[in-house]
Structures are given as structure tokens and as C-alpha cells.
Design an enzyme around this catalytic site. Structure first.
Site, PDB file in Angstrom:
ATOM      1  N   ALA A   9       0.809  -1.231   0.000  1.00 51.48           N
ATOM      2  CA  ALA A   9       0.000   0.000   0.000  1.00 51.48           C
ATOM      3  C   ALA A   9       0.839   1.277   0.000  1.00 51.48           C
ATOM      4  CB  ALA A   9      -0.955  -0.012   1.190  1.00 51.48           C
ATOM      5  N   SER A  10       2.098   1.183  -0.451  1.00 44.87           N
ATOM      6  CA  SER A  10       2.935   2.395  -0.463  1.00 44.87           C
ATOM      7  C   SER A  10       2.689   3.251  -1.699  1.00 44.87           C
ATOM      8  CB  SER A  10       4.417   2.015  -0.363  1.00 44.87           C
ATOM      9  OG  SER A  10       4.764   1.155  -1.424  1.00 44.87           O
ATOM     10  N   VAL A  63       5.516  -9.944   1.150  1.00 47.92           N
ATOM     11  CA  VAL A  63       4.356 -10.838   1.234  1.00 47.92           C
ATOM     12  C   VAL A  63       4.585 -12.204   0.577  1.00 47.92           C
ATOM     13  CG1 VAL A  63       2.623  -9.009   1.466  1.00 47.92           C
ATOM     14  CG2 VAL A  63       3.245  -9.847  -0.822  1.00 47.92           C
ATOM     15  N   ASN A  89      -3.482  -6.820  -1.811  1.00 47.14           N
ATOM     16  CA  ASN A  89      -3.298  -5.968  -2.987  1.00 47.14           C
ATOM     17  C   ASN A  89      -1.929  -6.108  -3.637  1.00 47.14           C
ATOM     18  OD1 ASN A  89      -3.691  -3.306  -4.641  1.00 47.14           O
ATOM     19  ND2 ASN A  89      -1.829  -2.984  -3.429  1.00 47.14           N
ATOM     20  N   TYR A 154       1.451 -14.009 -14.840  1.00 42.15           N
ATOM     21  CA  TYR A 154       0.529 -13.091 -14.155  1.00 42.15           C
ATOM     22  C   TYR A 154      -0.908 -13.622 -14.228  1.00 42.15           C
ATOM     23  CZ  TYR A 154      -1.555  -8.513 -12.985  1.00 42.15           C
ATOM     24  OH  TYR A 154      -2.262  -7.480 -12.407  1.00 42.15           O
ATOM     25  N   ALA A 156      -1.864 -16.698 -14.597  1.00 40.20           N
ATOM     26  CA  ALA A 156      -1.950 -17.885 -13.726  1.00 40.20           C
ATOM     27  C   ALA A 156      -2.170 -17.457 -12.283  1.00 40.20           C
ATOM     28  CB  ALA A 156      -0.667 -18.709 -13.838  1.00 40.20           C
ATOM     29  N   ILE A 187      -5.720   0.163 -15.140  1.00 41.14           N
ATOM     30  CA  ILE A 187      -5.846   1.287 -14.217  1.00 41.14           C
ATOM     31  C   ILE A 187      -4.522   2.061 -14.235  1.00 41.14           C
ATOM     32  CG2 ILE A 187      -6.408   1.933 -11.836  1.00 41.14           C
ATOM     33  CD1 ILE A 187      -8.599   0.209 -13.325  1.00 41.14           C
TER      34      ILE A 187
HETATM   35  P1  NAP Z   1       2.009  -0.874  -8.239  1.00 35.90           P
HETATM   36  O1  NAP Z   1       1.811   0.591  -8.376  1.00 35.90           O
HETATM   37  O2  NAP Z   1       3.229  -1.496  -8.793  1.00 35.90           O
HETATM   38  O3  NAP Z   1       1.835  -1.241  -6.692  1.00 35.90           O
HETATM   39  C1  NAP Z   1       2.076  -2.546  -6.214  1.00 35.90           C
HETATM   40  C2  NAP Z   1       2.573  -2.446  -4.800  1.00 35.90           C
HETATM   41  O4  NAP Z   1       2.867  -3.772  -4.303  1.00 35.90           O
HETATM   42  C3  NAP Z   1       3.872  -1.647  -4.721  1.00 35.90           C
HETATM   43  O5  NAP Z   1       3.835  -0.793  -3.601  1.00 35.90           O
HETATM   44  C4  NAP Z   1       4.908  -2.738  -4.536  1.00 35.90           C
HETATM   45  O6  NAP Z   1       6.109  -2.331  -3.921  1.00 35.90           O
HETATM   46  C5  NAP Z   1       4.136  -3.722  -3.679  1.00 35.90           C
HETATM   47  N1  NAP Z   1       4.818  -5.007  -3.652  1.00 35.90           N
HETATM   48  C6  NAP Z   1       5.370  -5.671  -4.692  1.00 35.90           C
HETATM   49  N2  NAP Z   1       5.939  -6.810  -4.265  1.00 35.90           N
HETATM   50  C7  NAP Z   1       5.750  -6.852  -2.924  1.00 35.90           C
HETATM   51  C8  NAP Z   1       6.110  -7.776  -1.915  1.00 35.90           C
HETATM   52  N3  NAP Z   1       6.786  -8.896  -2.208  1.00 35.90           N
HETATM   53  N4  NAP Z   1       5.760  -7.510  -0.629  1.00 35.90           N
HETATM   54  C9  NAP Z   1       5.072  -6.379  -0.323  1.00 35.90           C
HETATM   55  N5  NAP Z   1       4.707  -5.464  -1.231  1.00 35.90           N
HETATM   56  C10 NAP Z   1       5.047  -5.706  -2.514  1.00 35.90           C
HETATM   57  O7  NAP Z   1       0.782  -1.651  -8.902  1.00 35.90           O
HETATM   58  P2  NAP Z   1      -0.795  -1.366  -8.903  1.00 35.90           P
HETATM   59  O8  NAP Z   1      -1.181  -1.122 -10.295  1.00 35.90           O
HETATM   60  O9  NAP Z   1      -1.179  -0.416  -7.833  1.00 35.90           O
HETATM   61  O10 NAP Z   1      -1.291  -2.837  -8.541  1.00 35.90           O
HETATM   62  C11 NAP Z   1      -1.891  -3.195  -7.300  1.00 35.90           C
HETATM   63  C12 NAP Z   1      -2.577  -4.540  -7.477  1.00 35.90           C
HETATM   64  O11 NAP Z   1      -3.587  -4.414  -8.479  1.00 35.90           O
HETATM   65  C13 NAP Z   1      -1.665  -5.657  -7.967  1.00 35.90           C
HETATM   66  O12 NAP Z   1      -2.015  -6.875  -7.350  1.00 35.90           O
HETATM   67  C14 NAP Z   1      -1.941  -5.712  -9.443  1.00 35.90           C
HETATM   68  O13 NAP Z   1      -1.643  -6.971  -9.987  1.00 35.90           O
HETATM   69  C15 NAP Z   1      -3.423  -5.415  -9.459  1.00 35.90           C
HETATM   70  N6  NAP Z   1      -3.922  -4.942 -10.756  1.00 35.90           N
HETATM   71  C16 NAP Z   1      -3.505  -3.771 -11.271  1.00 35.90           C
HETATM   72  C17 NAP Z   1      -4.010  -3.361 -12.506  1.00 35.90           C
HETATM   73  C18 NAP Z   1      -3.614  -2.062 -13.135  1.00 35.90           C
HETATM   74  O14 NAP Z   1      -4.048  -1.818 -14.276  1.00 35.90           O
HETATM   75  N7  NAP Z   1      -2.830  -1.216 -12.495  1.00 35.90           N
HETATM   76  C19 NAP Z   1      -4.939  -4.162 -13.181  1.00 35.90           C
HETATM   77  C20 NAP Z   1      -5.338  -5.363 -12.602  1.00 35.90           C
HETATM   78  C21 NAP Z   1      -4.831  -5.744 -11.375  1.00 35.90           C
HETATM   79  P3  NAP Z   1       7.380  -1.987  -4.917  1.00 35.90           P
HETATM   80  O15 NAP Z   1       7.024  -0.690  -5.568  1.00 35.90           O
HETATM   81  O16 NAP Z   1       8.551  -1.945  -4.011  1.00 35.90           O
HETATM   82  O17 NAP Z   1       7.462  -3.140  -5.905  1.00 35.90           O
END
Ligand code: NAP
Length: 246
Positions: A9-10, A63, A89, A154, A156, A187
Site C-alpha cells: 500500500a505504499s 508478502v 493488494n 501473471y 496464472a 488502471i
Molecule cells: P504498483 O503501483 O506497482 O503497486 C504494487 C505495490 O505492491 C507496490 O507498492 C509494490 O512495492 C508492492 N509489492 C510488490 N511486491 C511486494 C512484496 N513482495 N511484498 C510487499 N509489497 C510488494 O501496482 P498497482 O497497479 O497499484 O497494482 C496493485 C494490485 O492491483 C496488484 O495486485 C496488481 O496486480 C493489481 N492490478 C492492477 C491493474 C492495473 O491496471 N494497475 C490491473 C489489474 C490488477 P514496490 O514498488 O517496491 O514493488
């Protein structure tokens, strides 16, 4: 006050969910990946949550680690006294064509996106069963519903989350615990900034609403699913994609 824990959630969708749930009146536990950069960003998110008059604390944990998730859940319960909602998330992408995909690219995406849901839900559900209430939202994706070229790993991980959501919902429904998922389309976040203009244009063509989604549009559905307004909804995956799949 009820307590919600959001992983990863950062920034991006997770940060927006944390801020939205704070506005809804939840106390917020913000998980971030254990790095200085993520810690600084998570502190900023916590500060914004506190502006809504709730308590917000940050917790470092990877996680994909079973042990770190157990410690994370215990720390949140110790700090806040309860754990009423969990949003799984955190997620990553390592996109490439199947024939080029390395074992590391496959395994790491499964570990962070999919196994993390097991790592987090096992200790959290134990607490929720004792409390006799709770709600979980897992972050799936349209890739898990329909597939996506270049996202074998992804897709999967996200398809598995949909199955895990239904199984858990059936296991714990009688304990007054609801488990749902959301499946976003494209998004605007740091994750999708990485896509090329050509990739974005291809996806754009398929979207009925003719625009990409905003993080707030995911957070509002998560807010609903965790609220009493969704008290008779469990085991569902809600697609939030602007009509991408029709
Ligand atoms: P994002 O901006 O990359 O945010 C993902 C967050 O997860 C980042 O803060 C990241 O930290 C953290 N993270 C990654 N690996 C981690 C770990 N091992 N332990 C703890 N935290 C970890 O991506 P987002 O677009 O907000 O995506 C959030 C969720 O929505 C994800 O599950 C993604 O698959 C899903 N999603 C997103 C979209 C889209 O279009 N954006 C569409 C469908 C689903 P770091 O920055 O350090 O990696």
C-alpha cells in the site's frame, strides 16, 4: 474502531484503498515492501490516512515470505487489538512471451501475487474466526479471467486468486467472514506506466467506456465490499474494467 490491513500500500491502487478506507473510518495498517523507498512512501500514505482522523501505522514485510506474513499479521493484531478487514493488494508483473519466460520470472510472480494470498489469509482468517467476523478482498485482474498475451505467469496467479477466493468463502462463510475479489482492467498506476504506447492502444480499443481506469474507481468497490452494504456478498469476483471484456 475496526482495523483494515492493506498489502503493498505504499503506492498505486493499494495507497488509494488505504486512504479511501481511512475516509470510511477504518483504522489502517499499511504494509510495504521492506525497502527505504517503500518505507518513505508508506509513511506519506499513513500521514494522509491520519488526516481523516483515524489511526494509521506502517508495517514492513515481503508478502511472498510465509514467515514474514505471519509476523506481519501478528504485529498488526498486537498493535491495534483486532483485525477486521484484509486487502491482498500487493502484486508484480514480469511480462514476456511464454517461450521466452524464465523459471525465475514465472516463480517470482506466482510467489508475490498468488502464494502471498495463502501467506496472508491463513493467519488472518484464524484471527477473524475467533472474532466471529471479518471481510477479505483479493486483487485479481481481467488477465485472470480472460488471459493476456505476455502474461502467462501473471494470468496464472490472478486466475488462482479467483479460485482461492471462492474456496475460502465456502470454508469461512458460516463464521461470518466474507471473501471477495476484484478484477481490474487497465488502471493508471506505476505498474501500467511500464506498458508501451502500442500495448496501451490495443487495450484501449477494447474498452467500452473509452478511457483507462482511475485508482479511486477500484478503491470505491473495495470500500463497498468491506462494508455492511455488501453483507450478503461472498465468493464473488467483481470486474472493474470499463467494459473491457464485452
Ligand atoms: P504498483 O503501483 O506497482 O503497486 C504494487 C505495490 O505492491 C507496490 O507498492 C509494490 O512495492 C508492492 N509489492 C510488490 N511486491 C511486494 C512484496 N513482495 N511484498 C510487499 N509489497 C510488494 O501496482 P498497482 O497497479 O497499484 O497494482 C496493485 C494490485 O492491483 C496488484 O495486485 C496488481 O496486480 C493489481 N492490478 C492492477 C491493474 C492495473 O491496471 N494497475 C490491473 C489489474 C490488477 P514496490 O514498488 O517496491 O514493488
Amino acid at each position: 474502531m475496526a482495523v483494515a490491513l492493506i498489502t503493498g500500500a505504499s503506492q498505486g491502487i493499494g495507497a488509494c484503498i488505504a486512504k479511501r478506507l481511512a475516509k470510511d473510518g477504518w483504522d489502517i495498517a499499511i504494509n510495504h515492501y521492506p525497502s527505504d523507498g517503500d518505507k518513505a512512501k508508506a509513511e506519506g500514505v499513513a500521514e494522509e490516512c491520519r488526516a481523516s482522523g483515524v489511526r494509521a501505522e506502517i508495517f514492513a514485510a515481503d508478502v511472498s515470505s510465509f514467515d514474514q506474513c505471519a509476523e506481519l499479521v501478528k504485529s498488526v493484531k498486537d498493535a491495534f487489538g483486532s483485525l477486521d478487514a484484509l486487502v491482498n493488494n500487493a502484486g508484480i508483473t514480469k511480462d514476456t512471451l511464454l517461450t521466452l519466460m524464465t523459471e525465475e520470472q514465472y516463480d517470482s510472480v506466482i510467489a508475490v501475487n498468488q502464494k502471498s494470498v495463502f501467506n496472508m489469509m491463513k493467519p488472518t482468517i484464524k484471527i477473524m474466526m475467533k472474532q466471529k467476523h471479518g471481510a477479505v478482498v483479493n486483487m485479481a485482474s481481467v488477465a485472470g479471467l480472460y488471459g493476456n498475451p505476455g502474461q502467462f505467469n501473471y494470468s496464472a496467479s490472478k486466475a488462482a486468486i479467483i479460485g482461492m477466493t471462492m474456496s475460502a468463502a465456502k470454508e469461512v462463510g458460516a463464521r461470518n467472514i466474507r471473501v471477495n475479489a476484484v478484477a481490474p482492467g487497465l488502471i493508471k498506476t506505476p505498474m501500467t506506466d511500464k506498458l508501451t504506447d502500442e500495448q496501451k492502444a490495443k487495450i484501449f480499443d477494447q474498452i467500452a467506456l473509452k478511457r483507462f481506469g482511475e485508482v479511486e474507481e477500484i478503491a470505491s468497490v473495495v470500500s463497498f465490499l468491506l462494508s455492511d452494504n455488501a453483507s450478503y456478498i461472498t465468493g464473488q469476483t467483481i470486474e472493474i474494467s470499463g467494459g473491457l471484456s464485452m
